[in-house]
Design a protein around this motif. Structure first.
Motif, PDB file in Angstrom:
ATOM      1  N   PRO A   1      17.330  56.080   8.791  1.00 24.48           N
ATOM      2  CA  PRO A   1      18.245  55.632   9.275  1.00 24.48           C
ATOM      3  C   PRO A   1      19.322  56.528   7.904  1.00 24.48           C
ATOM      4  O   PRO A   1      19.393  55.532   6.919  1.00 24.48           O
ATOM      5  CB  PRO A   1      18.266  54.033   8.758  1.00 24.48           C
ATOM      6  CG  PRO A   1      16.689  54.119   8.006  1.00 24.48           C
ATOM      7  CD  PRO A   1      16.064  55.189   8.424  1.00 24.48           C
ATOM      8  N   LEU A   2      20.149  56.903   7.615  1.00 20.12           N
ATOM      9  CA  LEU A   2      20.713  57.994   6.741  1.00 20.12           C
ATOM     10  C   LEU A   2      22.377  58.032   6.760  1.00 20.12           C
ATOM     11  O   LEU A   2      22.226  57.863   8.198  1.00 20.12           O
ATOM     12  CB  LEU A   2      20.192  59.515   6.330  1.00 20.12           C
ATOM     13  CG  LEU A   2      18.822  59.844   5.679  1.00 20.12           C
ATOM     14  CD1 LEU A   2      18.656  61.259   5.872  1.00 20.12           C
ATOM     15  CD2 LEU A   2      19.054  58.403   4.733  1.00 20.12           C
ATOM     16  N   SER A   3      23.582  58.053   5.793  1.00 21.44           N
ATOM     17  CA  SER A   3      24.332  58.035   6.776  1.00 21.44           C
ATOM     18  C   SER A   3      25.228  59.664   5.727  1.00 21.44           C
ATOM     19  O   SER A   3      24.282  60.305   5.624  1.00 21.44           O
ATOM     20  CB  SER A   3      25.691  56.397   6.022  1.00 21.44           C
ATOM     21  OG  SER A   3      25.267  56.611   4.704  1.00 21.44           O
ATOM     22  N   PHE A   4      26.162  60.093   6.016  1.00 21.35           N
ATOM     23  CA  PHE A   4      27.188  60.714   5.241  1.00 21.35           C
ATOM     24  C   PHE A   4      26.868  61.071   3.839  1.00 21.35           C
ATOM     25  O   PHE A   4      26.904  62.149   3.079  1.00 21.35           O
ATOM     26  CB  PHE A   4      28.514  61.219   5.599  1.00 21.35           C
ATOM     27  CG  PHE A   4      28.352  61.640   7.184  1.00 21.35           C
ATOM     28  CD1 PHE A   4      27.957  62.607   8.007  1.00 21.35           C
ATOM     29  CD2 PHE A   4      29.528  60.962   8.170  1.00 21.35           C
ATOM     30  CE1 PHE A   4      28.183  63.638   9.057  1.00 21.35           C
ATOM     31  CE2 PHE A   4      29.394  61.703  10.172  1.00 21.35           C
ATOM     32  CZ  PHE A   4      29.381  62.933   9.747  1.00 21.35           C
ATOM     33  N   ARG A   5      27.002  59.559   3.895  1.00 20.43           N
ATOM     34  CA  ARG A   5      27.875  59.340   2.116  1.00 20.43           C
ATOM     35  C   ARG A   5      25.746  59.409   1.350  1.00 20.43           C
ATOM     36  O   ARG A   5      25.577  60.390   0.531  1.00 20.43           O
ATOM     37  CB  ARG A   5      27.595  58.071   1.582  1.00 20.43           C
ATOM     38  CG  ARG A   5      28.245  57.690   0.027  1.00 20.43           C
ATOM     39  CD  ARG A   5      28.730  56.423   0.095  1.00 20.43           C
ATOM     40  NE  ARG A   5      29.558  56.384   0.679  1.00 20.43           N
ATOM     41  CZ  ARG A   5      31.155  56.515   0.404  1.00 20.43           C
ATOM     42  NH1 ARG A   5      31.132  57.156  -0.827  1.00 20.43           N
ATOM     43  NH2 ARG A   5      31.960  55.896   1.143  1.00 20.43           N
TER      44      ARG A   5
ATOM     45  N   GLY B   1      33.750  62.009  -8.187  1.00 21.61           N
ATOM     46  CA  GLY B   1      34.670  61.875  -6.739  1.00 21.61           C
ATOM     47  C   GLY B   1      34.600  62.361  -5.540  1.00 21.61           C
ATOM     48  O   GLY B   1      35.360  61.596  -5.008  1.00 21.61           O
ATOM     49  N   ILE B   2      33.362  62.762  -5.496  1.00 23.03           N
ATOM     50  CA  ILE B   2      33.571  62.431  -3.711  1.00 23.03           C
ATOM     51  C   ILE B   2      33.148  60.969  -3.054  1.00 23.03           C
ATOM     52  O   ILE B   2      33.922  60.584  -2.357  1.00 23.03           O
ATOM     53  CB  ILE B   2      31.940  63.229  -3.502  1.00 23.03           C
ATOM     54  CG1 ILE B   2      32.037  64.843  -3.266  1.00 23.03           C
ATOM     55  CG2 ILE B   2      31.501  63.315  -1.729  1.00 23.03           C
ATOM     56  CD1 ILE B   2      31.030  65.449  -3.266  1.00 23.03           C
ATOM     57  N   ASP B   3      32.850  60.321  -4.283  1.00 17.41           N
ATOM     58  CA  ASP B   3      32.854  58.670  -3.403  1.00 17.41           C
ATOM     59  C   ASP B   3      34.276  58.237  -3.531  1.00 17.41           C
ATOM     60  O   ASP B   3      33.640  57.229  -2.840  1.00 17.41           O
ATOM     61  CB  ASP B   3      32.045  57.805  -4.844  1.00 17.41           C
ATOM     62  CG  ASP B   3      30.297  58.120  -4.082  1.00 17.41           C
ATOM     63  OD1 ASP B   3      30.016  58.888  -2.892  1.00 17.41           O
ATOM     64  OD2 ASP B   3      28.879  57.668  -4.833  1.00 17.41           O
TER      65      ASP B   3
ATOM     66  N   SER C   1      35.109  54.013   4.859  1.00 16.21           N
ATOM     67  CA  SER C   1      33.692  53.789   5.075  1.00 16.21           C
ATOM     68  C   SER C   1      33.417  54.497   6.606  1.00 16.21           C
ATOM     69  O   SER C   1      32.189  53.754   6.373  1.00 16.21           O
ATOM     70  CB  SER C   1      34.461  52.133   5.070  1.00 16.21           C
ATOM     71  OG  SER C   1      34.915  52.224   6.549  1.00 16.21           O
ATOM     72  N   LYS C   2      33.727  54.997   7.073  1.00 17.41           N
ATOM     73  CA  LYS C   2      33.273  55.309   8.167  1.00 17.41           C
ATOM     74  C   LYS C   2      32.304  56.433   8.007  1.00 17.41           C
ATOM     75  O   LYS C   2      30.942  57.097   8.692  1.00 17.41           O
ATOM     76  CB  LYS C   2      33.970  56.423   8.602  1.00 17.41           C
ATOM     77  CG  LYS C   2      34.627  55.675   9.899  1.00 17.41           C
ATOM     78  CD  LYS C   2      36.273  56.628  10.713  1.00 17.41           C
ATOM     79  CE  LYS C   2      37.073  55.730  11.206  1.00 17.41           C
ATOM     80  NZ  LYS C   2      37.571  56.143  11.820  1.00 17.41           N
ATOM     81  N   ALA C   3      32.039  57.159   6.546  1.00 19.68           N
ATOM     82  CA  ALA C   3      31.139  58.218   5.929  1.00 19.68           C
ATOM     83  C   ALA C   3      29.459  57.584   5.331  1.00 19.68           C
ATOM     84  O   ALA C   3      28.629  57.760   5.350  1.00 19.68           O
ATOM     85  CB  ALA C   3      31.989  59.102   4.349  1.00 19.68           C
ATOM     86  N   ASP C   4      29.635  55.643   5.769  1.00 16.05           N
ATOM     87  CA  ASP C   4      28.768  55.392   5.354  1.00 16.05           C
ATOM     88  C   ASP C   4      28.124  53.945   6.559  1.00 16.05           C
ATOM     89  O   ASP C   4      27.014  53.883   6.793  1.00 16.05           O
ATOM     90  CB  ASP C   4      29.198  53.952   4.620  1.00 16.05           C
ATOM     91  CG  ASP C   4      29.137  53.751   3.191  1.00 16.05           C
ATOM     92  OD1 ASP C   4      28.197  54.575   2.124  1.00 16.05           O
ATOM     93  OD2 ASP C   4      30.710  54.290   2.285  1.00 16.05           O
ATOM     94  N   GLU C   5      28.318  54.926   7.566  1.00 14.51           N
ATOM     95  CA  GLU C   5      27.903  54.119   9.568  1.00 14.51           C
ATOM     96  C   GLU C   5      26.618  55.127   9.176  1.00 14.51           C
ATOM     97  O   GLU C   5      26.410  56.578   9.298  1.00 14.51           O
ATOM     98  CB  GLU C   5      28.505  54.712   9.843  1.00 14.51           C
ATOM     99  CG  GLU C   5      30.358  54.263  10.425  1.00 14.51           C
ATOM    100  CD  GLU C   5      31.339  54.093  11.122  1.00 14.51           C
ATOM    101  OE1 GLU C   5      31.139  55.481  11.863  1.00 14.51           O
ATOM    102  OE2 GLU C   5      31.965  53.808  11.082  1.00 14.51           O
TER     103      GLU C   5
END
Length: 421
Positions: free
Chosen positions: A197-201, A217-219, A224-228
């Protein structure tokens, strides 16, 4: 263009060498033998092998580099033709830093990359000098599939087709080769599924480990969509995840027959363990943020005791928070990147800090109550207490930075209350 150039060069070279052989025949048998041996060394006998034996197409996966654009590795396609001696690499990761408005277009999500073609020799030399490993997975394609893939790549390389709109997560140098391979296959590819179970982040953090400022900087920019949680196919935006997916992948042909997608895998460029990578000597964002908070806390405590506000600190802190908020707000409102909105970093860093700054100091100079400082204090209090519950992973360095703004707003409210009392 590259292919035609190589053919013309080979034909001219054949003529030159054959002229030398004929001239040697006229002079002596010894010279003839010497030239004949040289000729055979340059152009060995070409067997009447089938296309399946003479053509090999491979997926190349390169290990990450030290530059920010190389932290995630790279993917390319290698085409080898044993009959013609052609050995080229099709690379969908070509870009130009010096292109007009490159940074501006990248922030807006309008970056254009292009397909480049280069001799494998130069490709290998580049990654060898960079001290990066290169892994080769030979694709188990049928002769007609190889021909179809080569035609697709040649068509993509035409001037009117080679440029494409780059997207870091959905359309990049890793997803393009995968899609081109799938396009030529007569059947369906079943990949090895990564069920973690991984997200883009999560994947971004995996490759930015040890590069704390780049990760910070990326964070800030990712929403929040990068954490789906994403599926196995979306994970292939990262070259190493594509390489992992190809391991054990199968092709199910239209007639129902199955075969492995990869026939052979090997490391063709080895990373030297003796070469030391240059480690950053800068303190981490988290350590820097906590040091800044301690300094702000000490100066604020001293100023409160002396009944002084020290406006210079507020100018620096709220200006920087406002500038960061302008960048984040621009990404949320105008950028075409699909994972930058919504972004809960706007709770801490927002343009209002910068816009309200003159009014903030006017009220402080007049000794008047400032509802903005009171509202900022309330909002930051809620953020600091409940940031773990937000549907977005917050970089821990943001917490001490939020505390810096919180302590300055608290100082203003307390000093104003103390004076009015």
């Amino acid at each position: 263009m590259v292919i035609m150039g190589r053919k013309i060069f080979r034909e001219k070279f054949h003529k030159v060498v054959m002229k030398k052989v004929i001239k040697a025949c006229k002079q002596s048998y010894i010279k003839y033998a010497f030239c004949l041996i040289s000729l055979l060394c340059v152009f060995p006998f070409q067997s009447k092998a089938s296309s399946e034996d003479s053509v090999r197409i491979s997926l190349l996966t390169c290990s990450p580099g030290s530059e920010i654009y190389a932290l995630f590795g790279h993917t390319a396609l290698r085409y080898q033709n044993m009959k013609t001696g052609m050995d080229v690499v099709f690379n969908y990761g070509m870009f130009d830093f010096h292109a007009p408005h490159f940074i501006w277009r990248y922030i807006k999500g309008e970056t254009d990359y292009q397909l480049g073609v280069t001799d494998y020799f130069y490709f290998e030399q580049e990654y060898s000098e960079r001290n990066s490993s290169v892994y080769q997975q030979t694709l188990n394609l049928l002769p007609e599939e190889k021909d179809a893939l080569f035609q697709i790549l040649q068509k993509n390389y035409l001037p009117e087709n080679r440029v494409y709109r780059y997207n870091f997560f959905f359309d990049n140098c890793s997803t393009r080769p995968r899609d081109r391979v799938e396009e030529c296959i007569k059947g369906k590819v079943t990949y090895t599924k990564n069920t973690s179970p991984l997200s883009f982040r999560d994947i971004v953090h995996e490759f930015t480990a040890g590069h704390d400022w780049a990760e910070f900087g990326i964070d800030l920019c990712l929403g929040s969509k990068a954490d789906e949680i994403i599926d196995y196919r979306l994970k292939m935006f990262a070259p190493y995840y594509l390489k992992e997916a190809l391991t054990g992948a199968k092709i199910k042909a239209n007639d129902g027959k199955e075969r492995m997608l990869v026939s052979n895998a090997e490391e063709i460029v080895h990373r030297s363990p003796n070469k030391k990578t240059v480690e950053s000597s800068y303190p981490s964002p988290l350590l820097t943020a906590w040091v800044l908070f301690v300094l702000v806390l000490l100066i604020t405590a001293y100023g409160y005791k002396k009944k002084k506000s020290y406006w210079g600190i507020d100018i620096v802190l709220f200006s920087m928070a406002g500038l960061a908020g302008c960048i984040i707000a621009f990404l949320v409102c105008f950028s075409q990147h699909p994972t930058v909105s919504p972004n809960y970093m706007l709770i801490v860093f927002h343009p209002l800090h910068l816009l309200y700054l003159p009014f903030m100091f006017w009220k402080a100079y007049k000794g008047k109550k400032d509802p903005y400082q009171l509202a900022n204090l309330a909002v930051l209090t809620l953020f600091i207490v409940f940031f773990c519950l937000l549907p977005q992973k917050i970089n821990l360095a943001v917490v001490p930075l939020a505390l810096c703004l919180w302590i300055r707003s608290l100082n203003y409210v307390c000093l104003n209350y103390k004076r009015n009392k």
